[in-house]
Design a protein around this motif. Structure first.
Motif, PDB file in Angstrom:
ATOM      1  N   UNK A 329       0.853  -1.190   0.000  1.00  0.00           N
ATOM      2  CA  UNK A 329       0.000   0.000   0.000  1.00  0.00           C
ATOM      3  C   UNK A 329       0.884   1.234   0.000  1.00  0.00           C
ATOM      4  N   UNK A 330       0.395   2.365  -0.466  1.00  0.00           N
ATOM      5  CA  UNK A 330       1.190   3.598  -0.356  1.00  0.00           C
ATOM      6  C   UNK A 330       1.407   3.931   1.122  1.00  0.00           C
ATOM      7  N   UNK A 331       2.639   4.288   1.473  1.00  0.00           N
ATOM      8  CA  UNK A 331       2.913   4.565   2.877  1.00  0.00           C
ATOM      9  C   UNK A 331       3.992   5.633   3.009  1.00  0.00           C
ATOM     10  N   UNK A 332       4.219   6.051   4.255  1.00  0.00           N
ATOM     11  CA  UNK A 332       5.221   7.067   4.530  1.00  0.00           C
ATOM     12  C   UNK A 332       6.634   6.539   4.318  1.00  0.00           C
ATOM     13  N   UNK A 333       6.817   5.244   4.561  1.00  0.00           N
ATOM     14  CA  UNK A 333       8.169   4.697   4.527  1.00  0.00           C
ATOM     15  C   UNK A 333       8.809   4.860   3.159  1.00  0.00           C
ATOM     16  N   UNK A 353       4.313  -0.539  -6.050  1.00  0.00           N
ATOM     17  CA  UNK A 353       3.407  -0.296  -4.932  1.00  0.00           C
ATOM     18  C   UNK A 353       1.983  -0.666  -5.349  1.00  0.00           C
ATOM     19  N   UNK A 354       1.352  -1.465  -4.517  1.00  0.00           N
ATOM     20  CA  UNK A 354      -0.035  -1.882  -4.787  1.00  0.00           C
ATOM     21  C   UNK A 354      -0.980  -0.833  -4.230  1.00  0.00           C
ATOM     22  N   UNK A 355      -1.887  -0.383  -5.074  1.00  0.00           N
ATOM     23  CA  UNK A 355      -2.869   0.618  -4.628  1.00  0.00           C
ATOM     24  C   UNK A 355      -4.271   0.027  -4.531  1.00  0.00           C
ATOM     25  N   UNK A 425      10.844  -5.459   1.101  1.00  0.00           N
ATOM     26  CA  UNK A 425       9.418  -5.784   1.168  1.00  0.00           C
ATOM     27  C   UNK A 425       8.820  -5.090   2.386  1.00  0.00           C
ATOM     28  N   UNK A 426       7.698  -4.411   2.174  1.00  0.00           N
ATOM     29  CA  UNK A 426       7.033  -3.681   3.251  1.00  0.00           C
ATOM     30  C   UNK A 426       5.523  -3.725   3.022  1.00  0.00           C
ATOM     31  N   UNK A 427       4.764  -3.980   4.090  1.00  0.00           N
ATOM     32  CA  UNK A 427       3.287  -3.963   4.026  1.00  0.00           C
ATOM     33  C   UNK A 427       2.748  -4.922   2.966  1.00  0.00           C
TER      34      UNK A 427
END
Length: 788
Positions: A329-333, A353-355, A425-427
């Motif tokens: 997902x879009x994120x601050x990181x 990035x998956x939206x 890899x994140x979220x």
């Protein structure tokens, strides 16, 4: 080793008459002594003297002779080898003459006593050696301009040249400071006796020497290169020794000075620099007494200035290293990570990035008959093949190199994934990846040698169900052992003991400054708790809750050929939100962490330059490893090399072009050997094309050659090495004043070709004088004592 002589008797036919005469003689003097009176002790003395005289006369009948072996004159070879390197120009302390001038006096006269004696008994061969061995008719050719001392190589060449021939020994005139001794040691088997003549004294006087230089690459942003120099200062007790680091244009980069506390003091200089550009850079190091660093030899009073300078090569890598960031997902990181890496010219961050998640049903969505995702409605006339369906996730790509890259989502083929150096890899849950993609990710790290990092966002680690998957296996933490409590209090980060030792984990030069920085860091509120780290993993940083319980925050480990890291803090971005100073530290921390992740990662073209062990000319072995898009060895490639010499002002010379040949020992390896033309900096550029002529890639590397520095690395004669040569080859170390006596002794030493010699004893004057003296002395004593 001297040969022993024996006594032989050639008149054996006279053995029986000699025995009879001996018995008669003994009986006659026994009868004559029986009736005489004398003082106590006189009779035994007289008896012994008469007995010796009679035995000596009787032995004449048996014709005794000395017999032994000696080196046959002219049948044996003997090598005289003189050191012609520039190291012989050193002036020892208190000696107005150089070592070379001392050697000239020893060998200047071809008719000198020891040379004449040597020529009488041996077939003498004269040689000079420096960077190579060459024969000479006269030692008048000594000029002491050789750029290195190939002592060991010269001895092995003599062994090969005279193999199977009667070489009786080698007389070696040198100071023993060889520049070609391999690190693996020397093999003296098969060498003839070596007789070193040590030229030089053990006290060289004043001198400052750069002994060793080590270049260390780190991920520390402010000073990514550390140069350690070991400097030996002799004769400068109480004086300041300066070390000055310059770039290729002569501009001072850094200068330091230390006081020499002893007459022979070893000083350590450490310079931390940040090259202005990636790739190969060159620096120069100059050392000397403070204030004398640019003065002449006469002004400094040193034994030599040839060992006061060194050229240093620094290779910061080529880059840029491409990092693929995958998020659910879009994120601050991603925002903060991308902003941190924009200023780093060695890294490129690519985002996937998956939206929108994929939908299991689509018949009840959108318009009737519409199967494409309505998110794409209105964006031009896109075909159904180019638009994600309801049952496909909606992904956006950022910073890709072209329209086709990652068009199908996360890579499914090794050729596409292996173009990246690291994956983050994140979220993102494990179900997003297919089984093949998970296995490919593990292979990317273990075999390709890539970097992998998982961040502590939503749907990662245990919440992302990575347990019992190939991705979970490569993580440095266990996901299936017990339950770790999820802290709900503020979390304070601190470095562990291992973290303090890692330069990439620190942001300040000193410990106190680093502790102050850590105290100012904001508290974090989200953590993916982990029950246990794997054996061999290192915890770099912990977070501590209000109850004092420590939880792993950053854990790293090697996995196969690559590196893996687990950052369990889910709101790491908070660090950069408080004030500008903390934001600068936050960006710097990300850059150093990413640089560590991609450090030493293999490329499709890996270029390595290694000095050839034990080579006096400092030849360099150039090795190129070429790989195909799947990072398998690439055979049947054409590897071209361009070698440049760097001048004093940093400008490259006209390149020398050559080809690297395939290795017989390793697939995909191509090798070449280059012999430097002189002292200086060198860098090589390689270009690789495959069998069809398509370009595979390029690479570059650098090195330095300083022949004088190696030659003058030590100014004290290497007696230990010369004594080892002599001892293990049955030779001996010869003093310069003992050359005449030593050469005369060679006649009686062991040699490949010998002859038997005999020398009569019985008719020599001293033998008859012995018999006559004993008889006359015995008669005189008897007269004096009244026995005759």
């Amino acid at each position: 080793m001297p040969l022993l002589a024996d006594i032989i008797f050639t008149g054996r036919d006279w053995l029986i008459p000699a025995i009879v005469l001996g018995v008669i003689g003994v009986l006659s003097f026994a009868w004559s002594y029986s009736g005489s009176t004398a003082r106590p002790g006189t009779k035994p003395i007289c008896a012994v003297l008469r007995l010796i005289g009679i035995v000596a006369l009787i032995l004449c009948l048996l014709e005794p002779q000395w017999s032994g072996e000696r080196a046959k004159p002219g049948a044996n070879l003997f090598a005289v080898v003189a050191d012609n390197s520039q190291g012989m120009e050193i002036h020892d302390y208190g000696n107005p003459e150089s070592r070379g001038e001392t050697m000239r006096k020893i060998v200047k006269d071809a008719e000198s006593e020891w040379i004449s004696s040597l020529n009488e008994n041996f077939n003498v061969r004269n040689y000079l050696f420096d960077s190579k061995l060459r024969s000479t008719d006269s030692f008048k050719e000594l000029d002491f301009k050789g750029r290195s001392s190939a002592l060991w190589t010269s001895l092995k060449l003599l062994q090969e040249r005279y193999e199977g021939r009667p070489l009786a020994g080698i007389l070696l005139l040198t100071d023993g400071n060889a520049t070609d001794i391999p690190d693996s040691g020397i093999d003296l088997e098969g060498l003839p006796p070596i007789f070193p003549v040590v030229i030089g004294r053990d006290d060289p006087g004043k001198d400052v020497t750069v002994e060793k230089i080590t270049v260390t690459q780190t991920a520390f942003e402010d000073a990514p290169v550390t140069i350690d120099a070991q400097v030996n200062a002799i004769g400068f007790k109480g004086s300041k020794i300066q070390g000055m680091l310059l770039d290729t244009e002569g501009k001072e980069v850094e200068s330091k000075s230390f006081v020499a506390n002893d007459r022979a003091d070893r000083l350590s200089f450490r310079f931390k620099v940040r090259p202005e550009k990636p790739g190969v850079s060159f620096y120069r190091l100059k050392v000397g007494k403070l204030g004398d660093i640019d003065k002449s030899l006469e002004e400094t009073g040193e034994a030599t200035l040839a060992n006061n300078k060194r050229i240093i090569a620094v290779d910061r890598g080529e880059g840029p290293y491409r990092i693929l960031y995958v998020s659910g997902r879009p994120n601050w990181e991603f925002k903060f990570l991308n902003r941190a890496l924009i200023s780093d010219d060695q890294t490129d961050l690519v985002g996937l990035i998956r939206i929108a998640r994929r939908e299991p049903k689509f018949v009840f969505r959108g318009r009737t008959g519409e199967t494409s995702n309505p998110l794409f409605r209105g964006f031009g006339e896109q075909s159904e093949e180019e638009i994600q369906r309801y049952d496909q996730p909606v992904l956006i790509r950022l910073n890709t190199k072209d329209r086709e890259e990652l068009a199908a989502g996360f890579p499914r083929a090794a050729e596409e994934l292996y173009e990246f150096s690291a994956i983050i890899i994140d979220d993102m849950e494990a179900a997003f990846f297919t089984a093949d993609q998970k296995a490919l990710l593990q292979t990317f790290v273990s075999e390709r040698g890539g970097g992998f990092m998982m961040l502590g966002g939503i749907d990662t680690f245990r919440d992302g169900k990575y347990d019992r998957t190939p991705i979970g296996d490569l993580l440095p933490v266990y996901l299936n052992r017990g339950n770790a409590p999820n802290p709900e209090t503020e979390l304070r980060m601190d470095l562990t003991r291992e973290g303090w030792l890692q330069t990439w984990a620190r942001l300040r030069e000193t410990e106190q400054e680093e502790r102050t920085r850590i105290e100012k860091m904001p508290a974090f509120g989200i953590l993916n708790p982990l029950p246990e780290v794997k054996p061999g993993a290192s915890i770099i940083a912990n977070v501590t809750d209000e109850h004092g319980t420590a939880h792993p925050a950053l854990t790293v480990q090697r996995f196969g050929h690559g590196r893996v890291a687990a950052l369990t803090v889910g709101d790491f971005w908070r660090w950069g939100m408080r004030d500008p100073e903390l934001h600068v530290d936050f960006d710097k921390s990300w850059r150093q962490m990413i640089r560590w992740l991609v450090a030493d990662i293999p490329q499709r073209i890996d270029l390595e330059t290694t000095p050839k062990e034990g080579d006096p000319n400092q030849a360099v072995e150039i090795k190129v490893r070429a790989r195909d898009p799947k990072f398998q060895p690439l055979d049947n490639a054409t590897v071209s090399l361009e070698i440049h010499t760097i001048g004093k002002n940093g400008e490259p010379s006209e390149p020398l072009r050559m080809q690297a040949e395939p290795s017989n020992d390793e697939s995909g390896l191509y090798e070449a050997t280059y012999v430097p033309r002189g002292t200086g900096g060198y860098y090589v550029q390689t270009s690789v094309t495959n069998a069809s002529g398509a370009s595979v890639g390029t690479s570059e590397a650098g090195w330095t050659t300083d022949l004088a520095a190696e030659e003058f690395k030590s100014l004290v004669p290497n007696r230990a090495f010369l004594e080892t040569l002599a001892r293990q080859t049955d030779g001996e170390v010869v003093k310069t004043g003992d050359l005449n006596s030593f050469v005369k002794s060679l006649e009686t030493r062991r040699a490949p070709v010998t002859e038997t010699w005999t020398k009569p004893i019985w008719h020599t004057p001293w033998f008859f004088l012995l018999a006559l003296s004993c008889l006359v002395l015995e008669w005189g004593i008897r007269r004096m004592r009244g026995m005759a």
